[in-house]
Design an enzyme around this catalytic site. Sequence first.
Site, PDB file in Angstrom:
ATOM      1  N   LYS A  41       0.820  -1.182   0.000  1.00 52.11           N
ATOM      2  CA  LYS A  41       0.000   0.000   0.000  1.00 52.11           C
ATOM      3  C   LYS A  41       0.868   1.252   0.000  1.00 52.11           C
ATOM      4  CE  LYS A  41      -3.330  -2.320   3.089  1.00 52.11           C
ATOM      5  NZ  LYS A  41      -2.527  -3.358   3.836  1.00 52.11           N
ATOM      6  N   GLY A  42       2.153   1.064   0.289  1.00 51.26           N
ATOM      7  CA  GLY A  42       3.054   2.207   0.479  1.00 51.26           C
ATOM      8  C   GLY A  42       3.188   3.125  -0.720  1.00 51.26           C
ATOM      9  N   GLU A  97       7.408   2.499  -6.412  1.00 52.57           N
ATOM     10  CA  GLU A  97       7.630   1.966  -5.058  1.00 52.57           C
ATOM     11  C   GLU A  97       7.809   3.107  -4.077  1.00 52.57           C
ATOM     12  OE1 GLU A  97       7.623  -0.218  -2.912  1.00 52.57           O
ATOM     13  OE2 GLU A  97       8.816  -1.998  -3.325  1.00 52.57           O
ATOM     14  N   ASP A  98       7.408   2.897  -2.846  1.00 49.45           N
ATOM     15  CA  ASP A  98       7.652   3.906  -1.826  1.00 49.45           C
ATOM     16  C   ASP A  98       9.130   3.968  -1.458  1.00 49.45           C
ATOM     17  OD1 ASP A  98       7.602   1.371  -0.626  1.00 49.45           O
ATOM     18  OD2 ASP A  98       6.216   1.917   0.972  1.00 49.45           O
ATOM     19  N   ASP A 101      14.795  -0.780   0.348  1.00 53.03           N
ATOM     20  CA  ASP A 101      15.578  -0.952   1.573  1.00 53.03           C
ATOM     21  C   ASP A 101      16.622  -2.039   1.311  1.00 53.03           C
ATOM     22  OD1 ASP A 101      16.374  -0.923   4.224  1.00 53.03           O
ATOM     23  OD2 ASP A 101      14.598  -1.916   4.999  1.00 53.03           O
ATOM     24  N   LYS A 129      17.163   3.559   0.559  1.00 51.19           N
ATOM     25  CA  LYS A 129      18.125   3.409   1.660  1.00 51.19           C
ATOM     26  C   LYS A 129      19.265   2.555   1.130  1.00 51.19           C
ATOM     27  CE  LYS A 129      14.826   2.677   5.259  1.00 51.19           C
ATOM     28  NZ  LYS A 129      14.504   1.857   6.437  1.00 51.19           N
ATOM     29  N   PHE A 151      14.281   4.321  10.043  1.00 55.70           N
ATOM     30  CA  PHE A 151      12.946   3.829   9.707  1.00 55.70           C
ATOM     31  C   PHE A 151      12.037   5.038   9.543  1.00 55.70           C
ATOM     32  CE2 PHE A 151       8.798   1.958   9.966  1.00 55.70           C
ATOM     33  CZ  PHE A 151       8.974   0.814   9.211  1.00 55.70           C
ATOM     34  N   VAL A 152      11.481   5.179   8.335  1.00 53.09           N
ATOM     35  CA  VAL A 152      10.683   6.371   8.039  1.00 53.09           C
ATOM     36  C   VAL A 152       9.216   6.022   7.796  1.00 53.09           C
ATOM     37  CG1 VAL A 152      12.575   7.808   7.177  1.00 53.09           C
ATOM     38  CG2 VAL A 152      11.424   6.233   5.604  1.00 53.09           C
ATOM     39  N   ASP A 158       4.261   3.241   6.257  1.00 49.26           N
ATOM     40  CA  ASP A 158       3.616   2.996   7.548  1.00 49.26           C
ATOM     41  C   ASP A 158       4.551   2.401   8.576  1.00 49.26           C
ATOM     42  OD1 ASP A 158       3.825   0.369   6.262  1.00 49.26           O
ATOM     43  OD2 ASP A 158       2.569  -0.325   7.924  1.00 49.26           O
ATOM     44  N   ARG A 164       0.456   6.484   7.340  1.00 52.86           N
ATOM     45  CA  ARG A 164       0.509   6.557   5.877  1.00 52.86           C
ATOM     46  C   ARG A 164       0.012   7.897   5.353  1.00 52.86           C
ATOM     47  NH1 ARG A 164       1.663   1.466   3.829  1.00 52.86           N
ATOM     48  NH2 ARG A 164       0.809  -0.327   4.919  1.00 52.86           N
TER      49      ARG A 164
HETATM   50  P1  IMP Z   1      13.062  -4.317   1.056  1.00 54.22           P
HETATM   51  O1  IMP Z   1      12.522  -5.585   0.499  1.00 54.22           O
HETATM   52  O2  IMP Z   1      13.924  -4.557   2.270  1.00 54.22           O
HETATM   53  O3  IMP Z   1      13.772  -3.451   0.031  1.00 54.22           O
HETATM   54  O4  IMP Z   1      11.849  -3.521   1.660  1.00 54.22           O
HETATM   55  C1  IMP Z   1      10.990  -2.854   0.892  1.00 54.22           C
HETATM   56  C2  IMP Z   1       9.673  -2.643   1.603  1.00 54.22           C
HETATM   57  O5  IMP Z   1       9.801  -2.612   3.017  1.00 54.22           O
HETATM   58  C3  IMP Z   1       9.147  -1.305   1.218  1.00 54.22           C
HETATM   59  O6  IMP Z   1       8.330  -1.382   0.064  1.00 54.22           O
HETATM   60  C4  IMP Z   1       8.370  -0.882   2.454  1.00 54.22           C
HETATM   61  O7  IMP Z   1       7.057  -1.371   2.396  1.00 54.22           O
HETATM   62  C5  IMP Z   1       9.095  -1.549   3.588  1.00 54.22           C
HETATM   63  N1  IMP Z   1      10.053  -0.629   4.231  1.00 54.22           N
HETATM   64  C6  IMP Z   1      11.399  -0.623   4.137  1.00 54.22           C
HETATM   65  N2  IMP Z   1      11.942   0.362   4.839  1.00 54.22           N
HETATM   66  C7  IMP Z   1      10.908   1.021   5.405  1.00 54.22           C
HETATM   67  C8  IMP Z   1      10.828   2.175   6.255  1.00 54.22           C
HETATM   68  O8  IMP Z   1      11.810   2.828   6.635  1.00 54.22           O
HETATM   69  N3  IMP Z   1       9.566   2.545   6.619  1.00 54.22           N
HETATM   70  C9  IMP Z   1       8.439   1.893   6.225  1.00 54.22           C
HETATM   71  N4  IMP Z   1       8.475   0.823   5.417  1.00 54.22           N
HETATM   72  C10 IMP Z   1       9.696   0.384   5.025  1.00 54.22           C
HETATM   73 MG    MG Z   2       6.286  -1.372   0.149  1.00 50.69          MG
END
Ligand code: IMP
Ligand code: MG
Length: 181
Positions: A41-42, A97-98, A101, A129, A151-152, A158, A164
Amino acid sequence: MRESVEVMITAGEIEKKVKELGEIITNDYRDKYLTLVCVLKGGVVFMADLARQIGLPAAFDFIDVSSYGSSTETSGTIKINKDLENSVTGRDVLLTEDIIDSGVTLNFLIQHIQSKLPASLRVCALLDKRGRRVKDGVSADYTGFFIPDEFVVGYGLDYDQKYRNLPYVGILKMGKDGKND
Ligand code: IMP
Ligand code: MG
């Protein structure tokens, strides 16, 4: 003590950046019919704003995957909760994508959508990040802001489904005892 949110990127800064990204994307996809794919949903708030800064016809589709539960650490496993509704075969797809990470989610999404044979696939992420990447070579084609390892929340992002709707991106500060309520 309750958690709180400290502003990192203001609503005005986001607005300016989204405009810039929209102009670049409009130029890059001239004469194309884009399919914007929102990662739920981000990505909802970002895609809604970005779409209105793109001066091209665009279709919308949505995909929902989960990698995070209510914790702030990625579990590393991805599950599709909702797949794309329409075929993207032969389409120019821009995944919005939001945040990137670890890169695990994006790596999965790219492989998943590529398997549907789009004409092209690019990624636009509001936040990156970079320092947290565990998947080498995973990055967005268009990035709003590179941010440090915090963590944002807000502007779609969220914590435990909260925050959100904040118009800015902020750092989540936990209460001293680590409790969130
Ligand atoms: P990844 O698979 O570790 O790259 O994570 C990606 C997903 O994790 C993002 O689409 C977000 O939904 C969530 N996420 C990662 N970091 C954050 C954060 O700092 N705040 C909120 N959601 C996060
Ligand atoms: Mg996401």
